[in-house]
Design an enzyme around this catalytic site. Structure first.
Site, PDB file in Angstrom:
ATOM      1  N   ASP A 271       0.823  -1.217   0.000  1.00  0.00           N
ATOM      2  CA  ASP A 271       0.000   0.000   0.000  1.00  0.00           C
ATOM      3  C   ASP A 271       0.860   1.271   0.000  1.00  0.00           C
ATOM      4  OD1 ASP A 271      -2.377   1.360  -0.018  1.00  0.00           O
ATOM      5  OD2 ASP A 271      -2.696   1.223   2.152  1.00  0.00           O
TER       6      ASP A 271
ATOM      7  N   ASN B 248     -11.064  -2.351  -5.323  1.00  0.00           N
ATOM      8  CA  ASN B 248     -10.271  -1.433  -6.159  1.00  0.00           C
ATOM      9  C   ASN B 248     -10.937  -1.168  -7.524  1.00  0.00           C
ATOM     10  OD1 ASN B 248      -7.049  -2.658  -4.947  1.00  0.00           O
ATOM     11  ND2 ASN B 248      -8.217  -0.888  -4.281  1.00  0.00           N
TER      12      ASN B 248
HETATM   13  C1  IPE Z   1      -5.533  -2.744  -0.207  1.00  0.00           C
HETATM   14  O1  IPE Z   1      -5.143  -1.411  -0.343  1.00  0.00           O
HETATM   15  C2  IPE Z   1      -5.502  -3.434  -1.535  1.00  0.00           C
HETATM   16  C3  IPE Z   1      -4.174  -3.601  -2.151  1.00  0.00           C
HETATM   17  C4  IPE Z   1      -3.031  -3.286  -1.602  1.00  0.00           C
HETATM   18  C5  IPE Z   1      -4.180  -4.210  -3.455  1.00  0.00           C
HETATM   19  P1  IPE Z   1      -6.230  -0.257  -0.493  1.00  0.00           P
HETATM   20  O2  IPE Z   1      -5.478   1.022  -0.577  1.00  0.00           O
HETATM   21  O3  IPE Z   1      -7.165  -0.574  -1.578  1.00  0.00           O
HETATM   22  O4  IPE Z   1      -7.010  -0.369   0.901  1.00  0.00           O
HETATM   23  P2  IPE Z   1      -7.791   0.731   1.756  1.00  0.00           P
HETATM   24  O5  IPE Z   1      -8.806   1.342   0.859  1.00  0.00           O
HETATM   25  O6  IPE Z   1      -6.792   1.714   2.231  1.00  0.00           O
HETATM   26  O7  IPE Z   1      -8.377  -0.043   2.905  1.00  0.00           O
HETATM   27  C1  IPE Z   2      -1.590   0.245  -3.399  1.00  0.00           C
HETATM   28  O1  IPE Z   2      -1.378   1.613  -3.399  1.00  0.00           O
HETATM   29  C2  IPE Z   2      -1.844  -0.305  -4.788  1.00  0.00           C
HETATM   30  C3  IPE Z   2      -3.237  -0.713  -5.024  1.00  0.00           C
HETATM   31  C4  IPE Z   2      -4.197  -0.733  -4.130  1.00  0.00           C
HETATM   32  C5  IPE Z   2      -3.568  -1.174  -6.360  1.00  0.00           C
HETATM   33  P1  IPE Z   2      -2.595   2.628  -3.414  1.00  0.00           P
HETATM   34  O2  IPE Z   2      -2.969   2.884  -4.833  1.00  0.00           O
HETATM   35  O3  IPE Z   2      -3.683   2.169  -2.528  1.00  0.00           O
HETATM   36  O4  IPE Z   2      -1.923   3.939  -2.802  1.00  0.00           O
HETATM   37  P2  IPE Z   2      -2.500   4.886  -1.678  1.00  0.00           P
HETATM   38  O5  IPE Z   2      -2.919   4.034  -0.536  1.00  0.00           O
HETATM   39  O6  IPE Z   2      -3.656   5.617  -2.279  1.00  0.00           O
HETATM   40  O7  IPE Z   2      -1.369   5.789  -1.327  1.00  0.00           O
HETATM   41 MG    MG Z   3      -4.085   2.391  -0.558  1.00  0.00          MG
END
Ligand code: IPE
Ligand code: IPE
Ligand code: MG
Length: 243
Positions: free
Chosen positions: A22, A70
């Protein structure tokens, strides 16, 4: 790095590590760039982690690449993510295969484009007999959906008279999950400072150790992975028992 490696206890290597990768978006935003820039930079972190696993002899690693939730993101970000994922898996596939690593995909694979699905099945088929580690990619993954699917599947079998309710126990249920034949998760690592599970491997991580770091995923390197393992090795896992 040598100093870090000396701290690793090779008699206490986790069997299954799962990572919530993340912070890509925030990493990019901090630099005044589009979120996709962060996703691009994440590739090196994935490579570092896979290499770290290999060096320590960790047999199973699950990466949370894309959650079912997502799909709610803006279309442009989803398209960019799909393109990046497809391109990089294709580029790096031979290297993974040469390292004798098996690729498994868990999640709602049917939600991906036919082109991606075809490629994913090819990767799984080609690496099926590889023996030096398993890389599990969670794609369009939702733990609740996984548990629901297992439940429906079992209900149908019972309805059709193939099994009776008495047959349902932990291992029977586990055998209906995407992760059948995989060991429980020993350690979950989540980057970016968020301290939540976000619908990841709820059944499989019942007794997993949780490790949270503020490092954003694109900055996560092999040394950070080793730090997480060293931290894990200091934990006392009791599984509800007494010491
Ligand atoms: C969890 O991260 C999913 C992945 C790392 C693929 P998200 O960024 O989607 O999760 P939330 O929304 O912060 O809980
Ligand atoms: C994790 O990084 C990757 C996916 C969930 C696909 P994020 O895209 O959630 O990045 P943040 O959490 O918004 O910084
Ligand atoms: Mg995230």
């Amino acid at each position: 790095m040598k100093k870090l490696l000396k701290k690793i206890d090779y008699n206490n290597i986790p069997h299954h590590v799962a990572i919530i990768m993340d912070g890509n978006g925030r990493w990019a935003e901090q630099r005044g760039k589009m979120r996709t820039f962060g996703h691009e930079k994440a590739i090196q972190s994935v490579k570092d982690t896979i290499n770290g696993c290999k060096e320590l002899g960790i047999p199973y690693i699950t990466l949370y690449v894309f959650s079912s939730e997502n799909w709610n993101r803006p279309k442009q970000e989803i398209d960019d993510l799909m393109h990046l994922f497809y391109k990089n898996l294709k580029i790096n596939f031979e290297e993974i295969h040469e390292k004798n690593v098996k690729i498994l995909i868990i999640g709602e694979v049917e939600r991906f484009s036919e082109m991606i699905q075809k490629e994913l099945f090819f990767f799984m088929k080609k690496t099926k007999y590889n023996t030096s580690g398993t890389l599990i990619l969670a794609l369009s993954y939702s733990a609740r959906e996984e548990i629901l699917r297992a439940t429906k599947n079992i209900a149908e079998k019972i309805y059709n008279g193939l099994f009776s309710i008495k047959d349902i126990n932990y291992s029977f249920f586990q055998n209906h999950l995407y992760t059948k034949n995989l060991p429980d998760v020993d350690l979950i690592i989540r980057t970016s400072g968020e301290q939540r599970i976000s619908n990841f491997l709820l059944w499989q991580s019942a007794y997993a150790e949780l490790y949270f770091t503020n490092i954003l995923w694109p900055d996560f390197r092999k040394k950070d992975f080793f730090e997480a393992i060293i931290n894990y090795q200091k934990r006392k896992r009791r599984f509800g028992n007494v010491e």
